[in-house]
Design a protein around this motif. Structure first.
Motif, PDB file in Angstrom:
ATOM      1  N   THR A 181       0.827  -1.266  -0.008  1.00  0.00           N
ATOM      2  CA  THR A 181      -0.086   0.026  -0.011  1.00  0.00           C
ATOM      3  C   THR A 181       0.863   1.248  -0.105  1.00  0.00           C
ATOM      4  O   THR A 181       0.547   2.295  -0.579  1.00  0.00           O
ATOM      5  N   GLY A 182       1.800   1.324   0.966  1.00  0.00           N
ATOM      6  CA  GLY A 182       2.817   2.552   1.003  1.00  0.00           C
ATOM      7  C   GLY A 182       3.567   2.629  -0.347  1.00  0.00           C
ATOM      8  O   GLY A 182       3.810   3.868  -0.818  1.00  0.00           O
ATOM      9  N   TYR A 183       3.921   1.583  -1.169  1.00  0.00           N
ATOM     10  CA  TYR A 183       4.793   1.549  -2.281  1.00  0.00           C
ATOM     11  C   TYR A 183       3.797   2.153  -3.376  1.00  0.00           C
ATOM     12  O   TYR A 183       4.374   3.310  -4.104  1.00  0.00           O
ATOM     13  N   GLN A 184       2.484   1.763  -3.438  1.00  0.00           N
ATOM     14  CA  GLN A 184       1.730   2.436  -4.399  1.00  0.00           C
ATOM     15  C   GLN A 184       1.281   3.681  -4.124  1.00  0.00           C
ATOM     16  O   GLN A 184       1.244   4.583  -5.278  1.00  0.00           O
ATOM     17  N   ALA A 185       1.189   4.370  -2.894  1.00  0.00           N
ATOM     18  CA  ALA A 185       0.973   5.688  -2.561  1.00  0.00           C
ATOM     19  C   ALA A 185       2.288   6.430  -2.926  1.00  0.00           C
ATOM     20  O   ALA A 185       2.067   7.558  -3.621  1.00  0.00           O
ATOM     21  N   ALA A 186       3.355   6.004  -2.655  1.00  0.00           N
ATOM     22  CA  ALA A 186       4.746   6.635  -3.144  1.00  0.00           C
ATOM     23  C   ALA A 186       4.776   6.861  -4.629  1.00  0.00           C
ATOM     24  O   ALA A 186       5.132   8.049  -5.283  1.00  0.00           O
ATOM     25  N   MET A 187       4.300   5.652  -5.272  1.00  0.00           N
ATOM     26  CA  MET A 187       4.398   5.761  -6.933  1.00  0.00           C
ATOM     27  C   MET A 187       3.472   6.892  -7.250  1.00  0.00           C
ATOM     28  O   MET A 187       3.769   7.498  -8.380  1.00  0.00           O
ATOM     29  N   ALA A 188       2.105   6.971  -6.792  1.00  0.00           N
ATOM     30  CA  ALA A 188       1.263   8.081  -7.281  1.00  0.00           C
ATOM     31  C   ALA A 188       1.692   9.374  -6.971  1.00  0.00           C
ATOM     32  O   ALA A 188       1.724  10.211  -7.799  1.00  0.00           O
ATOM     33  N   ARG A 189       2.331   9.707  -5.501  1.00  0.00           N
ATOM     34  CA  ARG A 189       2.982  11.124  -5.452  1.00  0.00           C
ATOM     35  C   ARG A 189       4.112  11.277  -6.337  1.00  0.00           C
ATOM     36  O   ARG A 189       4.348  12.630  -6.931  1.00  0.00           O
ATOM     37  N   ALA A 190       4.879  10.213  -6.713  1.00  0.00           N
ATOM     38  CA  ALA A 190       6.114  10.273  -7.670  1.00  0.00           C
ATOM     39  C   ALA A 190       5.606  10.668  -9.122  1.00  0.00           C
ATOM     40  O   ALA A 190       6.246  10.866 -10.145  1.00  0.00           O
ATOM     41  N   GLY A 191       4.280  10.418  -9.456  1.00  0.00           N
ATOM     42  CA  GLY A 191       3.771  10.439 -10.747  1.00  0.00           C
ATOM     43  C   GLY A 191       4.222   9.413 -11.613  1.00  0.00           C
ATOM     44  O   GLY A 191       4.386   9.764 -12.732  1.00  0.00           O
ATOM     45  N   LEU A 192       4.442   8.308 -11.132  1.00  0.00           N
ATOM     46  CA  LEU A 192       5.021   7.029 -11.692  1.00  0.00           C
ATOM     47  C   LEU A 192       3.901   5.915 -11.915  1.00  0.00           C
ATOM     48  O   LEU A 192       2.954   5.880 -11.052  1.00  0.00           O
ATOM     49  N   HIS A 196       6.495  -2.072 -11.118  1.00  0.00           N
ATOM     50  CA  HIS A 196       6.455  -3.078 -10.160  1.00  0.00           C
ATOM     51  C   HIS A 196       7.613  -2.897  -9.072  1.00  0.00           C
ATOM     52  O   HIS A 196       8.627  -2.581  -9.474  1.00  0.00           O
ATOM     53  N   ILE A 197       7.394  -3.196  -7.682  1.00  0.00           N
ATOM     54  CA  ILE A 197       8.605  -3.150  -6.871  1.00  0.00           C
ATOM     55  C   ILE A 197       9.656  -3.718  -7.181  1.00  0.00           C
ATOM     56  O   ILE A 197      10.799  -3.276  -6.976  1.00  0.00           O
ATOM     57  N   HIS A 198       9.605  -4.980  -7.808  1.00  0.00           N
ATOM     58  CA  HIS A 198      10.653  -5.905  -8.266  1.00  0.00           C
ATOM     59  C   HIS A 198      11.311  -5.247  -9.259  1.00  0.00           C
ATOM     60  O   HIS A 198      12.615  -5.588  -9.337  1.00  0.00           O
ATOM     61  N   GLN A 199      10.997  -4.270  -9.903  1.00  0.00           N
ATOM     62  CA  GLN A 199      11.843  -3.480 -10.951  1.00  0.00           C
ATOM     63  C   GLN A 199      12.910  -2.958 -10.457  1.00  0.00           C
ATOM     64  O   GLN A 199      13.803  -2.691 -11.088  1.00  0.00           O
ATOM     65  N   ILE A 200      12.869  -2.574  -9.145  1.00  0.00           N
ATOM     66  CA  ILE A 200      14.021  -1.774  -8.530  1.00  0.00           C
ATOM     67  C   ILE A 200      15.126  -2.704  -8.499  1.00  0.00           C
ATOM     68  O   ILE A 200      16.483  -2.333  -9.065  1.00  0.00           O
ATOM     69  N   ARG A 201      15.002  -3.873  -8.315  1.00  0.00           N
ATOM     70  CA  ARG A 201      16.063  -4.891  -8.384  1.00  0.00           C
ATOM     71  C   ARG A 201      16.731  -5.104  -9.734  1.00  0.00           C
ATOM     72  O   ARG A 201      17.871  -5.010  -9.849  1.00  0.00           O
ATOM     73  N   HIS A 202      15.864  -5.086 -10.935  1.00  0.00           N
ATOM     74  CA  HIS A 202      16.156  -5.232 -12.332  1.00  0.00           C
ATOM     75  C   HIS A 202      16.924  -3.809 -12.666  1.00  0.00           C
ATOM     76  O   HIS A 202      18.142  -3.725 -13.144  1.00  0.00           O
ATOM     77  N   THR A 203      16.665  -2.714 -11.915  1.00  0.00           N
ATOM     78  CA  THR A 203      17.233  -1.575 -12.011  1.00  0.00           C
ATOM     79  C   THR A 203      18.836  -1.502 -11.610  1.00  0.00           C
ATOM     80  O   THR A 203      19.624  -0.886 -12.356  1.00  0.00           O
ATOM     81  N   VAL A 204      18.972  -1.876 -10.468  1.00  0.00           N
ATOM     82  CA  VAL A 204      20.168  -2.326  -9.814  1.00  0.00           C
ATOM     83  C   VAL A 204      21.003  -2.844 -10.657  1.00  0.00           C
ATOM     84  O   VAL A 204      22.363  -2.727 -10.821  1.00  0.00           O
ATOM     85  N   ALA A 205      20.464  -4.216 -10.934  1.00  0.00           N
ATOM     86  CA  ALA A 205      21.565  -5.097 -11.904  1.00  0.00           C
ATOM     87  C   ALA A 205      22.052  -4.291 -13.028  1.00  0.00           C
ATOM     88  O   ALA A 205      23.141  -4.461 -13.674  1.00  0.00           O
ATOM     89  N   VAL A 206      21.113  -3.484 -13.898  1.00  0.00           N
ATOM     90  CA  VAL A 206      21.078  -3.219 -15.297  1.00  0.00           C
ATOM     91  C   VAL A 206      22.149  -1.866 -14.896  1.00  0.00           C
ATOM     92  O   VAL A 206      23.258  -1.863 -15.818  1.00  0.00           O
ATOM     93  N   LYS A 207      22.249  -1.066 -14.022  1.00  0.00           N
ATOM     94  CA  LYS A 207      22.878  -0.022 -13.472  1.00  0.00           C
ATOM     95  C   LYS A 207      24.667  -0.400 -13.587  1.00  0.00           C
ATOM     96  O   LYS A 207      25.305   0.098 -13.855  1.00  0.00           O
ATOM     97  N   MET A 208      24.575  -1.638 -12.729  1.00  0.00           N
ATOM     98  CA  MET A 208      25.822  -2.280 -12.571  1.00  0.00           C
ATOM     99  C   MET A 208      26.547  -2.868 -13.729  1.00  0.00           C
ATOM    100  O   MET A 208      27.703  -2.321 -13.931  1.00  0.00           O
ATOM    101  N   LEU A 209      25.952  -3.196 -14.676  1.00  0.00           N
ATOM    102  CA  LEU A 209      26.172  -3.805 -15.940  1.00  0.00           C
ATOM    103  C   LEU A 209      26.590  -2.852 -16.795  1.00  0.00           C
ATOM    104  O   LEU A 209      27.649  -2.984 -17.420  1.00  0.00           O
ATOM    105  N   GLN A 210      25.820  -1.890 -16.994  1.00  0.00           N
ATOM    106  CA  GLN A 210      26.160  -0.814 -17.797  1.00  0.00           C
ATOM    107  C   GLN A 210      27.294   0.100 -17.318  1.00  0.00           C
ATOM    108  O   GLN A 210      27.911   0.902 -18.247  1.00  0.00           O
ATOM    109  N   ALA A 211      27.587  -0.059 -16.156  1.00  0.00           N
ATOM    110  CA  ALA A 211      28.705   0.908 -15.570  1.00  0.00           C
ATOM    111  C   ALA A 211      30.011  -0.114 -15.862  1.00  0.00           C
ATOM    112  O   ALA A 211      30.962   0.554 -15.374  1.00  0.00           O
ATOM    113  N   GLY A 212      29.906  -1.206 -16.389  1.00  0.00           N
ATOM    114  CA  GLY A 212      31.098  -1.918 -16.673  1.00  0.00           C
ATOM    115  C   GLY A 212      31.288  -2.964 -15.403  1.00  0.00           C
ATOM    116  O   GLY A 212      32.568  -3.571 -15.693  1.00  0.00           O
ATOM    117  N   ARG A 213      30.501  -3.146 -14.583  1.00  0.00           N
ATOM    118  CA  ARG A 213      31.050  -4.380 -13.415  1.00  0.00           C
ATOM    119  C   ARG A 213      30.832  -5.590 -13.939  1.00  0.00           C
ATOM    120  O   ARG A 213      30.051  -6.005 -14.746  1.00  0.00           O
TER     121      ARG A 213
END
Length: 266
Positions: A181-192, A196-213
């Protein structure tokens, strides 16, 4: 397993394990699709059923695990979030416990369950380490030991000074079991939307790989059991790996000698 069990038991609950057929599995998939569930979610739900039945067979509750047919898992189409989206999401968290959870998700790349299970005895401020592993090691998904970056340290120190329980993410003196519930409310306030909350984990992985790790480093950070899982999921975000191979196929200068000789004759 508890969350998806509501849907699974609503369909399969009246059947004995030995009564489950492929037709039942296909009927379940069709019903969930008609309810608007993504094929990937249906694949996961039937996978949970299969895991439970395999456990029942292993522990002697049932004699044999029935075949559970699952629809083919679709290729991931998850897009990583931008830095601006991540900042907006954090700023959109009004409740302190939701904000802390989101910050830890971004800083560790962990799954939500790992963050909500986290206790203060596994936060090591002296060495700057966050140990996401459960003490008894009982978890279906791998969890890692990761370094504490500055963003995480500031948030954790603030939460530690105000702690009322042994759990890092708490609210009103009680452990938090869900931040949906809190995550959905935060999404609404952020205009997003549609993130899905699991997308944060995907984002972390992609950022690291694209940075050359290195792939092995990212795999260990995410707690994957082997690099094949990481590569299968995120290979499309590493096209630079094949740059040298692509150069072998570069025929852009194929006709250049002929053109040069023609110019000389002119």
């Amino acid at each position: 397993m508890g969350y998806t069990g509501k849907a699974i038991l609503g369909f399969f609950g009246k059947l004995r394990p030995d009564q489950i057929t492929v037709t039942d599995c296909r009927g379940y998939a069709a019903r969930r699709a008609a309810e608007g569930k993504a094929i990937g979610s249906v694949h996961t739900e039937l996978g949970h059923l299969r895991s439970a039945l395999r456990w029942a067979t292993k522990t002697g509750v049932i004699e044999r695990t029935p075949h559970i047919e699952r629809p083919p898992k679709p290729a991931s189409n998850v897009k990583p979030m931008s830095d601006d989206q991540l900042r907006a999401l954090i700023d959109g968290c009004s409740a302190p416990h939701v904000r802390l959870a989101v910050i830890l998700l971004i800083a560790t790349g962990a799954r939500v369950g790992a963050i909500l299970d986290l206790t203060w005895d596994r936060i090591h401020f002296e060495t700057g380490i966050i140990d996401l592993r459960l003490p008894d090691g009982v978890t279906r998904k791998g969890r890692a030991v990761v370094p504490m970056n500055r963003m995480a340290r500031v948030a954790l120190e603030e939460a530690y000074n105000a702690r009322l329980t042994d759990y890092v993410v708490e609210w009103a003196g009680r452990r938090v079991k869900s931040i949906r519930t809190g995550y959905q409310a935060a999404m609404a306030r952020a205009g997003l939307s549609d993130i899905h909350i699991h997308q944060i984990r995907h984002t972390v992985a992609v950022k690291m790989l694209q940075a050359g790790r290195p792939l092995v480093e990212v795999s260990q950070f995410l707690g994957h059991s082997n690099t094949q899982i990481t590569e299968k999921t995120y290979a499309r975000f590493m096209p630079e790996r094949f740059a040298a191979a692509a150069e072998i196929l570069d025929l852009s200068g194929f006709n250049e000698p002929e053109r040069t000789s023609q110019n000389r004759r002119k």
